[in-house]
Design an enzyme around this catalytic site. Structure first.
Site, mmCIF file in Angstrom:
data_model
loop_
_atom_site.group_PDB
_atom_site.id
_atom_site.type_symbol
_atom_site.label_atom_id
_atom_site.label_comp_id
_atom_site.label_asym_id
_atom_site.label_seq_id
_atom_site.Cartn_x
_atom_site.Cartn_y
_atom_site.Cartn_z
ATOM 1 N N CYS A 142 0.826 -1.205 0.000
ATOM 2 C CA CYS A 142 0.000 0.000 0.000
ATOM 3 C C CYS A 142 0.869 1.269 0.000
ATOM 4 O O CYS A 142 1.585 1.504 -0.953
ATOM 5 C CB CYS A 142 -0.995 -0.028 1.153
ATOM 6 S SG CYS A 142 -2.387 1.123 0.906
ATOM 7 N N LYS A 163 -11.771 8.593 -1.848
ATOM 8 C CA LYS A 163 -11.097 7.422 -1.304
ATOM 9 C C LYS A 163 -11.510 6.163 -2.058
ATOM 10 O O LYS A 163 -12.693 5.930 -2.305
ATOM 11 C CB LYS A 163 -11.411 7.268 0.183
ATOM 12 C CG LYS A 163 -10.658 6.117 0.849
ATOM 13 C CD LYS A 163 -10.962 6.032 2.341
ATOM 14 C CE LYS A 163 -10.143 4.928 2.995
ATOM 15 N NZ LYS A 163 -10.417 4.828 4.462
ATOM 16 N N SER A 192 -7.666 0.416 0.029
ATOM 17 C CA SER A 192 -8.095 1.454 0.971
ATOM 18 C C SER A 192 -7.080 2.593 0.911
ATOM 19 O O SER A 192 -6.084 2.604 1.642
ATOM 20 C CB SER A 192 -8.184 0.883 2.391
ATOM 21 O OG SER A 192 -8.556 1.881 3.314
ATOM 22 N N HIS A 235 -4.212 -4.187 -0.083
ATOM 23 C CA HIS A 235 -4.009 -4.863 1.202
ATOM 24 C C HIS A 235 -4.464 -6.313 1.097
ATOM 25 O O HIS A 235 -5.443 -6.725 1.725
ATOM 26 C CB HIS A 235 -4.793 -4.152 2.307
ATOM 27 C CG HIS A 235 -4.159 -2.894 2.809
ATOM 28 N ND1 HIS A 235 -3.031 -2.895 3.597
ATOM 29 C CD2 HIS A 235 -4.496 -1.593 2.626
ATOM 30 C CE1 HIS A 235 -2.697 -1.647 3.896
ATOM 31 N NE2 HIS A 235 -3.566 -0.841 3.313
ATOM 32 N N GLU A 237 -3.260 -8.705 2.445
ATOM 33 C CA GLU A 237 -3.067 -9.374 3.740
ATOM 34 C C GLU A 237 -4.221 -9.134 4.709
ATOM 35 O O GLU A 237 -4.284 -9.774 5.772
ATOM 36 C CB GLU A 237 -1.755 -8.893 4.380
ATOM 37 C CG GLU A 237 -1.814 -7.574 5.130
ATOM 38 C CD GLU A 237 -1.905 -6.333 4.245
ATOM 39 O OE1 GLU A 237 -2.028 -5.218 4.794
ATOM 40 O OE2 GLU A 237 -1.873 -6.469 3.009
ATOM 41 N N ARG A 249 -14.642 3.750 11.555
ATOM 42 C CA ARG A 249 -13.794 4.823 12.084
ATOM 43 C C ARG A 249 -14.039 6.121 11.326
ATOM 44 O O ARG A 249 -14.167 7.193 11.927
ATOM 45 C CB ARG A 249 -12.330 4.413 11.954
ATOM 46 C CG ARG A 249 -11.327 5.457 12.425
ATOM 47 C CD ARG A 249 -9.972 5.202 11.799
ATOM 48 N NE ARG A 249 -10.022 5.310 10.334
ATOM 49 C CZ ARG A 249 -9.130 4.763 9.507
ATOM 50 N NH1 ARG A 249 -8.132 4.056 9.984
ATOM 51 N NH2 ARG A 249 -9.258 4.933 8.199
#
Length: 325
Positions: A142, A163, A192, A235, A237, A249
């Site tokens: 990332c 985003k 992300s 990502h 992972e 969040r």
């Protein structure tokens, strides 16, 4: 794969509860074998969650992997307890004379800042320079992929209109590359981020080789120097709930985020997210460890620097092309 970690690392018990084989130090010392040495520079705020994510996807290789967790010295983490960092992490000044089969540099929530304004940028560039002589293959995740491409290859990042958040399809462009071996034509991966890459600059750079990309996400996996540098923009992972936690969040911060795409059933955040990327993620990381295992010398001090490696200098493959199994 037997992952070698310290006996009291909190992630160890969680991995064992998931039926993942984790070997403690006592048992490892009874086996006459040189383990793969993998260093993880963890730049993520919630370091224990990232530890678990990465150890989980490294868990399918038959050879011992000895993991060293690394933190930066020029920035003090505020989301992980000092006791955890002091117990399980080391710093660059303590390992700078060591050699590693592989290294993973994680993402970090600083992507909207200019690279040079990141508190630990100078230290990070020192570490990235060191990887060229002391690590066989470095995998950047990332934000680290953007930082690595910028520092090593002069590729700038670009601000996205909004985003990019969700789980996206990516097409395998070169399946005979070892990192893509055994992959389907398309695979899903979480993304992300607020920034992307200068794709024209990537395409124009003869040192870079895009092996997977998405229509909405751009380049996803980029190789350089015969896979001695690997850049993963997403990502892969991540666990099932990471995007959910990030979404909630952002909601709590009043950012009015879009619902992550292709993630919740019926785009309903009250429903459990669908895990659609675990098998491809496991395949990518296992392929990476195979590449590392076959490419490194038994004596790591004999590792050839990237600039002097005849394979990387001539942009050849470390291994011959192989057909899919």
């Amino acid at each position: 794969m037997p992952i070698l970690v310290q006996n009291d690392l909190p992630a160890k018990q969680i991995l064992e509860s998931e039926n993942i084989f984790v070997m403690d130090e006592r048992r490892a010392h009874t086996q006459q074998i040189r383990p793969l040495k993998v260093c993880i520079l963890n730049l993520m705020p919630l370091k224990e969650a990232t530890e678990l994510d990465l150890l989980r996807v490294l868990s399918n290789f038959p050879i011992q992997v000895q993991v060293t967790f690394l933190k930066v010295e020029s920035y003090e983490s505020t989301h992980t307890t000092p006791s955890h960092l002091n117990r399980f992490y080391t710093v660059f000044s303590e390992i700078c004379d060591d050699y590693f089969d592989g290294m993973i540099i994680t993402g970090a929530p600083v992507e909207q800042m200019p690279f040079e304004q990141v508190d630990y940028w100078e230290e990070l560039t020192k570490i990235m320079t060191w990887t060229r002589t002391h690590v066989f293959s470095t995998l950047h995740i990332c934000w680290a992929s953007q930082a690595g491409l910028y520092y090593h290859h002069g590729i700038n990042k670009v601000l996205l209109p909004k985003k990019l958040s969700g789980v996206y399809p990516h097409r395998v462009l070169h399946r005979k590359k070892m990192l893509m071996r055994g992959m389907d034509d398309y695979f899903w991966a979480p993304q992300s981020r607020y920034t992307g890459l200068d794709e024209a600059a990537v395409a124009a750079n003869p040192e870079l080789y895009v092996v997977a990309a998405g229509e909405e996400t751009g380049s996803c996996i980029i190789l350089a120097y015969a896979s001695r540098q690997i850049f993963v923009t997403g990502h892969t992972e991540y666990d099932r709930m990471e995007l959910d936690q990030e979404y909630r969040r952002d909601v709590s911060r009043g950012l009015n985020p879009d619902i992550p795409v292709n993630y919740y059933p019926d785009d309903d955040p009250s429903k459990e997210p669908v895990l659609s990327w675990r098998s491809s993620s496991n395949c990518i990381y296992t392929n990476w460890l195979h590449l590392v295992y076959q490419g490194t010398p038994y004596d790591l001090s004999e590792l050839t620097p990237i600039e002097e490696d005849s394979y990387t200098v001539h942009h050849e493959k470390v291994f011959p092309e192989q057909e899919d199994c």
